[in-house]
Motif scaffolding. Structure first.
Motif, short mmCIF file in Angstrom:
data_model
loop_
_atom_site.label_atom_id
_atom_site.label_comp_id
_atom_site.label_asym_id
_atom_site.label_seq_id
_atom_site.Cartn_x
_atom_site.Cartn_y
_atom_site.Cartn_z
N PHE A 1 0.85 -1.19 0.00
CA PHE A 1 0.00 0.00 0.00
C PHE A 1 0.88 1.23 0.00
O PHE A 1 2.07 1.18 0.27
N VAL A 2 0.26 2.35 -0.36
CA VAL A 2 0.94 3.64 -0.42
C VAL A 2 0.23 4.60 0.53
O VAL A 2 -1.00 4.61 0.60
N VAL A 3 1.01 5.39 1.25
CA VAL A 3 0.46 6.42 2.13
C VAL A 3 0.96 7.78 1.62
O VAL A 3 2.15 8.06 1.70
N PRO A 4 0.07 8.60 1.08
CA PRO A 4 0.48 9.92 0.61
C PRO A 4 0.91 10.81 1.77
O PRO A 4 0.37 10.72 2.87
N VAL B 1 -2.41 5.97 7.83
CA VAL B 1 -1.75 4.72 7.46
C VAL B 1 -2.75 3.58 7.46
O VAL B 1 -2.82 2.78 6.51
N ARG B 2 -3.53 3.49 8.52
CA ARG B 2 -4.52 2.40 8.63
C ARG B 2 -5.51 2.44 7.47
O ARG B 2 -5.85 1.42 6.87
N GLY B 3 -6.00 3.62 7.14
CA GLY B 3 -6.94 3.76 6.04
C GLY B 3 -6.34 3.33 4.71
O GLY B 3 -6.99 2.65 3.91
N CYS B 4 -5.09 3.71 4.46
CA CYS B 4 -4.42 3.31 3.22
C CYS B 4 -4.10 1.82 3.23
O CYS B 4 -4.22 1.15 2.19
N ALA B 5 -3.71 1.30 4.36
CA ALA B 5 -3.36 -0.13 4.46
C ALA B 5 -4.56 -1.02 4.27
O ALA B 5 -4.45 -2.13 3.76
#
Length: 141
Positions: A6-9, A30-34
């Motif tokens: 996953f990527v975290v902007p 991070v959790r939302g992107c993961a």
């Protein structure tokens, strides 16, 4: 074999940040992107894993790579990992997007490289066996 990526902007938050609101917001990001595209089955992972973290930035940065790991890992459980104690191996790097070319980047990374905005790429793999760690071998005696 890649298990999940996953990527975290954005610019990662350092473990040294004392602001609890910033800490909570970054971990939730991070959790939302993961978890944004987690498959319906197989997660959270219950086995040991290796994690690779790469922070891509666009120019000078004062982010210490070792100080961003904790908050990123904290954002991975309980949805991706049952417990952060499952992480057996961690690799971390920091790369300047303006510092050269990238050959065969993962598809998930390409749009972020093109945008030029800072981001973190996280990849989760099966944990390495001790046999895969070349310096750990059978003791001679």
């Amino acid at each position: 074999m890649l298990i999940w990526e996953f990527v975290v902007p954005g610019i990662p938050l350092s473990v040294n940040s004392k602001d609890p609101k910033k800490k909570r917001r970054w971990i939730e990001r991070v959790r939302g992107c993961a978890t944004g595209y987690l498959p319906d089955e197989g997660f959270p992972l219950a086995h040991d894993v290796s994690v690779s973290v790469t922070y891509f930035h666009g120019g000078p940065t004062d982010v210490d790579i070792d100080n961003i790991l904790k908050r990123i890992i904290d954002g991975m459980y309980p949805e991706v990992l049952v417990d952060d104690a499952q992480i057996q191996d961690v690799s971390a790097s920091r790369r300047d997007m303006q510092g050269g070319s990238f050959r065969n980047p993962p598809a998930i990374v390409l749009p972020n490289l093109i945008s030029g905005e800072p981001f973190v790429y996280v990849a989760v793999y099966p944990a390495m066996t001790q046999e895969e760690l070349l310096w750990i071998g059978k003791l001679q005696g």
